[in-house]
Motif scaffolding. Structure first.
Motif, PDB file in Angstrom:
ATOM      1  N   SER A 126      17.608  14.169 -15.736  1.00  0.00           N
ATOM      2  CA  SER A 126      18.868  13.482 -15.461  1.00  0.00           C
ATOM      3  C   SER A 126      18.970  13.149 -13.973  1.00  0.00           C
ATOM      4  N   PRO A 127      19.827  12.189 -13.621  1.00  0.00           N
ATOM      5  CA  PRO A 127      19.990  11.843 -12.196  1.00  0.00           C
ATOM      6  C   PRO A 127      20.389  13.039 -11.338  1.00  0.00           C
ATOM      7  N   SER A 128      21.177  13.985 -11.873  1.00  0.00           N
ATOM      8  CA  SER A 128      21.552  15.146 -11.061  1.00  0.00           C
ATOM      9  C   SER A 128      20.347  16.047 -10.797  1.00  0.00           C
ATOM     10  N   GLU A 129      19.439  16.179 -11.775  1.00  0.00           N
ATOM     11  CA  GLU A 129      18.218  16.963 -11.564  1.00  0.00           C
ATOM     12  C   GLU A 129      17.324  16.296 -10.538  1.00  0.00           C
ATOM     13  N   ILE A 130      17.258  14.976 -10.580  1.00  0.00           N
ATOM     14  CA  ILE A 130      16.441  14.238  -9.615  1.00  0.00           C
ATOM     15  C   ILE A 130      17.000  14.426  -8.218  1.00  0.00           C
ATOM     16  N   LEU A 142       0.837  -1.205   0.000  1.00  0.00           N
ATOM     17  CA  LEU A 142       0.000   0.000   0.000  1.00  0.00           C
ATOM     18  C   LEU A 142       0.870   1.254   0.000  1.00  0.00           C
ATOM     19  N   GLY A 143       1.880   1.288   0.858  1.00  0.00           N
ATOM     20  CA  GLY A 143       2.793   2.430   0.893  1.00  0.00           C
ATOM     21  C   GLY A 143       3.557   2.576  -0.409  1.00  0.00           C
ATOM     22  N   MET A 144       3.988   1.447  -0.982  1.00  0.00           N
ATOM     23  CA  MET A 144       4.689   1.486  -2.260  1.00  0.00           C
ATOM     24  C   MET A 144       3.783   2.059  -3.345  1.00  0.00           C
ATOM     25  N   ARG A 145       2.540   1.615  -3.368  1.00  0.00           N
ATOM     26  CA  ARG A 145       1.581   2.101  -4.372  1.00  0.00           C
ATOM     27  C   ARG A 145       1.361   3.605  -4.236  1.00  0.00           C
ATOM     28  N   SER A 187       2.101   8.989  -6.333  1.00  0.00           N
ATOM     29  CA  SER A 187       2.420  10.393  -6.068  1.00  0.00           C
ATOM     30  C   SER A 187       3.490  10.922  -7.020  1.00  0.00           C
ATOM     31  N   LEU A 188       4.261  10.030  -7.621  1.00  0.00           N
ATOM     32  CA  LEU A 188       5.284  10.405  -8.593  1.00  0.00           C
ATOM     33  C   LEU A 188       4.787  10.316 -10.028  1.00  0.00           C
ATOM     34  N   GLY A 189       3.487  10.024 -10.195  1.00  0.00           N
ATOM     35  CA  GLY A 189       2.904   9.942 -11.525  1.00  0.00           C
ATOM     36  C   GLY A 189       3.146   8.621 -12.222  1.00  0.00           C
ATOM     37  N   GLY A 190       3.473   7.589 -11.464  1.00  0.00           N
ATOM     38  CA  GLY A 190       3.770   6.285 -12.045  1.00  0.00           C
ATOM     39  C   GLY A 190       2.654   5.289 -11.840  1.00  0.00           C
ATOM     40  N   SER A 191       2.962   4.037 -12.154  1.00  0.00           N
ATOM     41  CA  SER A 191       1.999   2.957 -11.948  1.00  0.00           C
ATOM     42  C   SER A 191       2.702   1.769 -11.315  1.00  0.00           C
ATOM     43  N   PRO A 196       7.562   7.989 -14.721  1.00  0.00           N
ATOM     44  CA  PRO A 196       7.891   8.862 -15.847  1.00  0.00           C
ATOM     45  C   PRO A 196       9.339   9.322 -15.762  1.00  0.00           C
ATOM     46  N   ASN A 197       9.935   9.579 -16.902  1.00  0.00           N
ATOM     47  CA  ASN A 197      11.291  10.102 -16.958  1.00  0.00           C
ATOM     48  C   ASN A 197      11.221  11.598 -16.650  1.00  0.00           C
ATOM     49  N   VAL A 198      11.826  11.990 -15.539  1.00  0.00           N
ATOM     50  CA  VAL A 198      11.718  13.386 -15.099  1.00  0.00           C
ATOM     51  C   VAL A 198      12.989  14.187 -15.314  1.00  0.00           C
TER      52      VAL A 198
END
Length: 62
Positions: A47-51, A13-16, A21-25, A43-45
């Motif tokens: 580069s890793p540095s931006e994340i 449930l927490g994982m879901r 909340s990140l726009g994924g499934s 979703p691809n948001v």
């Protein structure tokens, strides 16, 4: 006999909720006697540095 000790937590449930909340499934598929597959699609948001910058500053981007 169950080999797994009960523990406190949010589990699937927490994982879901985090994935949504990140726009994924989140997809969960189980096979009798064959295990379970948990697939998270996000979703691809950027580069890793931006994340990393976004995670330190919450949802505020520089």
């Amino acid at each position: 006999m169950n080999d797994y000790a009960p523990h406190a937590g949010f589990g699937l449930l927490g994982m879901r909720e985090r994935v949504l909340s990140l726009g994924g499934s989140l997809q969960i598929r189980s096979w009798h006697g064959g295990g379970t597959r948990v697939r998270v699609i996000l979703p691809n948001v950027g580069s890793p540095s931006e994340i990393a910058i976004g995670s330190r500053q919450g949802s505020i981007r520089p």
